[in-house]
Design a protein around this motif. Structure first.
Motif, PDB file in Angstrom:
ATOM      1  N   GLN A 132       0.837  -1.197   0.000  1.00 36.19           N
ATOM      2  CA  GLN A 132       0.000   0.000   0.000  1.00 36.19           C
ATOM      3  C   GLN A 132       0.870   1.244   0.000  1.00 36.19           C
ATOM      4  OE1 GLN A 132      -2.352  -0.141   3.641  1.00 36.19           O
ATOM      5  NE2 GLN A 132      -0.720   0.932   4.696  1.00 36.19           N
TER       6      GLN A 132
ATOM      7  N   LEU B 216      -0.547  -3.519  -3.996  1.00 34.41           N
ATOM      8  CA  LEU B 216      -1.106  -4.863  -4.160  1.00 34.41           C
ATOM      9  C   LEU B 216      -2.376  -5.087  -3.346  1.00 34.41           C
ATOM     10  CD1 LEU B 216       1.781  -7.483  -3.989  1.00 34.41           C
ATOM     11  CD2 LEU B 216       0.533  -6.653  -5.985  1.00 34.41           C
ATOM     12  N   GLY B 217      -2.464  -4.425  -2.196  1.00 40.30           N
ATOM     13  CA  GLY B 217      -3.625  -4.593  -1.316  1.00 40.30           C
ATOM     14  C   GLY B 217      -4.904  -4.217  -2.040  1.00 40.30           C
TER      15      GLY B 217
ATOM     16  N   THR C  81     -12.358 -10.634   1.880  1.00 41.26           N
ATOM     17  CA  THR C  81     -11.905  -9.324   2.336  1.00 41.26           C
ATOM     18  C   THR C  81     -13.108  -8.535   2.806  1.00 41.26           C
ATOM     19  OG1 THR C  81     -10.469  -7.462   1.755  1.00 41.26           O
ATOM     20  CG2 THR C  81     -12.114  -8.074   0.126  1.00 41.26           C
ATOM     21  N   SER C  82     -12.826  -7.321   3.249  1.00 47.53           N
ATOM     22  CA  SER C  82     -13.870  -6.364   3.531  1.00 47.53           C
ATOM     23  C   SER C  82     -13.959  -5.479   2.299  1.00 47.53           C
ATOM     24  CB  SER C  82     -13.467  -5.567   4.767  1.00 47.53           C
ATOM     25  OG  SER C  82     -14.286  -4.434   4.896  1.00 47.53           O
TER      26      SER C  82
ATOM     27  N   GLY D 259      -3.045   3.798   1.836  1.00 52.14           N
ATOM     28  CA  GLY D 259      -4.003   2.971   2.569  1.00 52.14           C
ATOM     29  C   GLY D 259      -4.880   2.258   1.564  1.00 52.14           C
ATOM     30  N   VAL D 260      -5.197   0.989   1.846  1.00 51.05           N
ATOM     31  CA  VAL D 260      -5.921   0.164   0.872  1.00 51.05           C
ATOM     32  C   VAL D 260      -7.273   0.774   0.498  1.00 51.05           C
ATOM     33  CG1 VAL D 260      -6.955  -2.103   0.476  1.00 51.05           C
ATOM     34  CG2 VAL D 260      -4.750  -1.936   1.634  1.00 51.05           C
ATOM     35  N   ILE D 261      -8.010   1.271   1.487  1.00 46.79           N
ATOM     36  CA  ILE D 261      -9.368   1.761   1.199  1.00 46.79           C
ATOM     37  C   ILE D 261      -9.318   3.034   0.332  1.00 46.79           C
ATOM     38  CG2 ILE D 261     -11.497   2.679   2.214  1.00 46.79           C
ATOM     39  CD1 ILE D 261     -11.041   0.752   4.573  1.00 46.79           C
ATOM     40  N   ASP D 262      -8.470   3.992   0.703  1.00 51.38           N
ATOM     41  CA  ASP D 262      -8.339   5.224  -0.105  1.00 51.38           C
ATOM     42  C   ASP D 262      -7.912   4.904  -1.531  1.00 51.38           C
ATOM     43  OD1 ASP D 262      -9.022   6.796   1.980  1.00 51.38           O
ATOM     44  OD2 ASP D 262      -6.991   7.506   2.444  1.00 51.38           O
TER      45      ASP D 262
ATOM     46  N   ASP E 255      -5.926  -6.351  -5.023  1.00 47.92           N
ATOM     47  CA  ASP E 255      -6.676  -7.550  -4.643  1.00 47.92           C
ATOM     48  C   ASP E 255      -8.139  -7.241  -4.312  1.00 47.92           C
ATOM     49  OD1 ASP E 255      -6.639 -10.408  -4.194  1.00 47.92           O
ATOM     50  OD2 ASP E 255      -6.987  -9.914  -2.091  1.00 47.92           O
TER      51      ASP E 255
ATOM     52  N   ARG F 166     -12.273 -15.256   5.258  1.00 47.27           N
ATOM     53  CA  ARG F 166     -10.843 -15.272   4.910  1.00 47.27           C
ATOM     54  C   ARG F 166     -10.495 -16.618   4.294  1.00 47.27           C
ATOM     55  NH1 ARG F 166      -8.810 -10.009   5.385  1.00 47.27           N
ATOM     56  NH2 ARG F 166      -9.577  -9.089   7.297  1.00 47.27           N
TER      57      ARG F 166
ATOM     58  N   ALA G 105     -22.071  -9.861  10.866  1.00 47.03           N
ATOM     59  CA  ALA G 105     -20.792  -9.156  10.896  1.00 47.03           C
ATOM     60  C   ALA G 105     -19.663 -10.168  10.725  1.00 47.03           C
ATOM     61  CB  ALA G 105     -20.635  -8.417  12.217  1.00 47.03           C
ATOM     62  N   GLY G 106     -18.539  -9.702  10.173  1.00 44.25           N
ATOM     63  CA  GLY G 106     -17.391 -10.594  10.015  1.00 44.25           C
ATOM     64  C   GLY G 106     -16.872 -10.581   8.603  1.00 44.25           C
ATOM     65  N   ILE G 107     -15.633 -11.028   8.466  1.00 48.01           N
ATOM     66  CA  ILE G 107     -14.966 -11.023   7.166  1.00 48.01           C
ATOM     67  C   ILE G 107     -14.527 -12.439   6.835  1.00 48.01           C
ATOM     68  CG2 ILE G 107     -13.010 -10.082   5.859  1.00 48.01           C
ATOM     69  CD1 ILE G 107     -13.013  -7.756   7.958  1.00 48.01           C
TER      70      ILE G 107
ATOM     71  N   TYR H 217     -11.205 -20.494   5.576  1.00 49.20           N
ATOM     72  CA  TYR H 217     -12.331 -20.668   6.503  1.00 49.20           C
ATOM     73  C   TYR H 217     -13.300 -21.712   5.933  1.00 49.20           C
ATOM     74  CZ  TYR H 217     -11.169 -16.373   9.170  1.00 49.20           C
ATOM     75  OH  TYR H 217     -10.577 -15.406   9.949  1.00 49.20           O
TER      76      TYR H 217
END
Lengths: 128, 347
Positions: free
Chosen positions: B12, B212-213, B301-302, B15-18, B216, B282, B278-280, B285
């Motif tokens: 990153q 890369l974050g 992911t979220s 930041g991944v979200i931005d 993905d 992965r 709620a939850g992500i 799982y």
């Protein structure tokens, strides 16, 4: 990066603020920065007991899952539910709004090995 | 930075979200020089290409590119690739960095076993850097650098041209984000200058460098497969839901198995899962139905666009229908999720 002097720290990157027999616990600025955007947090219930060095919850960034380790043993008296709804607060204000749990310190809990701000800062520099 | 297949890769920048949202709303620049490039040329190139890929290269013209899995006899996937068709005798396969050596080895085995006269297989990974410009503003950004109006390059077409009037590059209208965009192949010596020129040209449009974050999370929102997750030596394209890239109108390696699977179904199939609880989800799982294991999550992911936990996983046939409610086992807790159609993200 900030490490307030009035807090104690652990090598697992949690901070502790001790007031009387109540300890407030959160994760450090270094921890939130390493994690990146926090998108999910899982905390224990009020009344749950936590054990020193054992996981008490989980934080997840977009990429990864990390355990939260309790810096001390005791029972949880308060949980910051606000950060469950707004986990981004952990990135924005790790020492303030994003505290995680308050713990009533059990009498036999050893606080002697917690690090001072200077010791913690030195530790993370060596870890890099 | 993290090591990946011999490369140092940025996870990153800010930041991944931005970064993710910058690509969805404006544009972003990716250094994807790690991707492998293999050229196949010669008189029998078209026969070879048709034999190793499941898609049909005769359906595209010179100057176009096409996505395809590459399969073994058992239908397992060696890699997935974009093939660039220069002309009937010359093709460029863009493959995953971690699979370049494996694909080369596979191509040479096929060449040796079958008779392909006058066929040349060459690893060109070292002479190409790749920069991807992705996002709705991409055409406006590349316009000032390119020797052609970007409108002239249609989706899945490419252009051999000049950037800034002097830098030779292959520019294709392709990508891995679900947004409009371009992938630029060029001499590594020219890559830093082109990167800087694009960052400069993109400034008024809000361009951002992307790690890369976010690469993905962007591909997963689109349901695009990533080798090692949705595809592997043990997974067939039919199981992975890529049937539309498998053409039984021609012969190719793995055809028998894939044709059978296509006709009679597979034991497990790839599905998209969106969390209700709620939850992500992965990778790794367990997926359950009424407390019984019915599959495994392969990517999760979220989602920055949907603000929800999303993932892909393989589940057994009775549980693959869209709308089915399943549980994802997150740290021992069964969290409710629903099978949803891919892509997860639609504009």
């Amino acid at each position: 990066m900030e490490f307030p002097k009035d807090l104690k720290y652990t090598k697992e990157h949690e901070w502790v603020k001790v007031e009387g027999n109540i300890a407030t616990v959160g994760i450090t600025d270094y921890a939130q920065d390493s994690l990146g955007d926090v998108v999910y947090v899982e905390l224990p219930q009020e009344g749950a007991s936590v054990t020193k060095h054992e996981p008490f919850g989980v934080v997840e960034s977009v990429k990864a899952v990390s355990d939260l380790y309790s810096p001390l043993s005791g029972s949880v008296t308060e949980v910051n539910d606000a950060i469950v709804d707004s986990p981004e607060a952990i990135n924005e204000d790790p020492y303030g709004d994003a505290w995680m749990i308050k713990v009533e310190i059990s009498s036999d809990s050893d606080l002697g090995d917690l690090l001072t701000a200077d010791e913690y800062q030195k530790f993370i520099e060596e870890e890099k | 930075m993290v090591p990946f297949a011999g490369w140092e890769m940025p996870v990153q920048y800010t930041g991944v979200i931005d970064e993710h949202l910058a690509v969805r709303s404006a544009c972003g620049l990716f250094d994807v020089s790690h991707m492998g490039e293999i050229e196949v040329s010669g008189d029998s190139a078209i026969d070879f290409v048709q034999f190793v890929m499941t898609n049909d290269i005769e359906r595209i013209k010179d100057g176009q590119c096409q996505y395809s899995p590459l399969c073994r006899e058992d239908g397992g996937v060696v890699d997935d690739t974009i093939v660039y068709r220069f002309n009937i005798d010359r093709y460029l396969f863009v493959v995953n960095a971690s699979n370049t050596a494996k694909v080369l080895d596979w191509f040479r085995q096929v060449q040796k076993k079958e008779a392909f006269p006058d066929l040349f297989i060459e690893d060109l990974s070292g002479i190409y850097s790749q920069i991807a410009l992705q996002g709705p503003k991409s055409a406006e950004v590349i316009k000032s650098l390119l020797d052609l109006d970007p409108k002239e390059i249609k989706t899945f077409y490419f252009h051999m041209g000049l950037l800034n009037g002097e830098i030779e590059a292959l520019v294709s209208r392709t990508g891995y984000t679900g947004e409009d965009g371009f992938e630029i192949y060029l001499d590594p010596a020219d890559a830093p200058a082109v990167w800087q020129a694009l960052m400069e040209a993109g400034k008024p449009f809000g361009i951002a460098p992307i790690g890369l974050g976010a690469r993905d999370t962007l591909r997963l929102e689109m349901g695009y497969p990533l080798y090692g997750h949705e595809l592997s030596d043990e997974i067939t394209p039919i199981e992975a839901g890529l049937g539309k890239y498998v053409k039984f109108t021609k012969d190719f390696i793995g055809r028998e198995v894939l044709e059978r699977q296509s006709a009679s179904g597979t034991e497990k199939s790839l599905v998209g899962l969106k969390m209700i609880d709620a939850g992500i989800p992965r990778e790794g799982y367990e997926i359950q139905a009424s407390g019984n294991s019915v599959g495994t999550v392969v990517s999760g992911t979220s989602s920055p666009s949907l603000k929800a936990g999303i993932g892909t996983g393989f589940v057994t046939a009775p549980h693959k229908a869209v709308g089915t409610e399943l549980d994802v086992l997150i740290r021992g807790r069964a969290a409710k999720a629903q099978v949803v159609p891919l892509p997860f993200y639609r504009k």
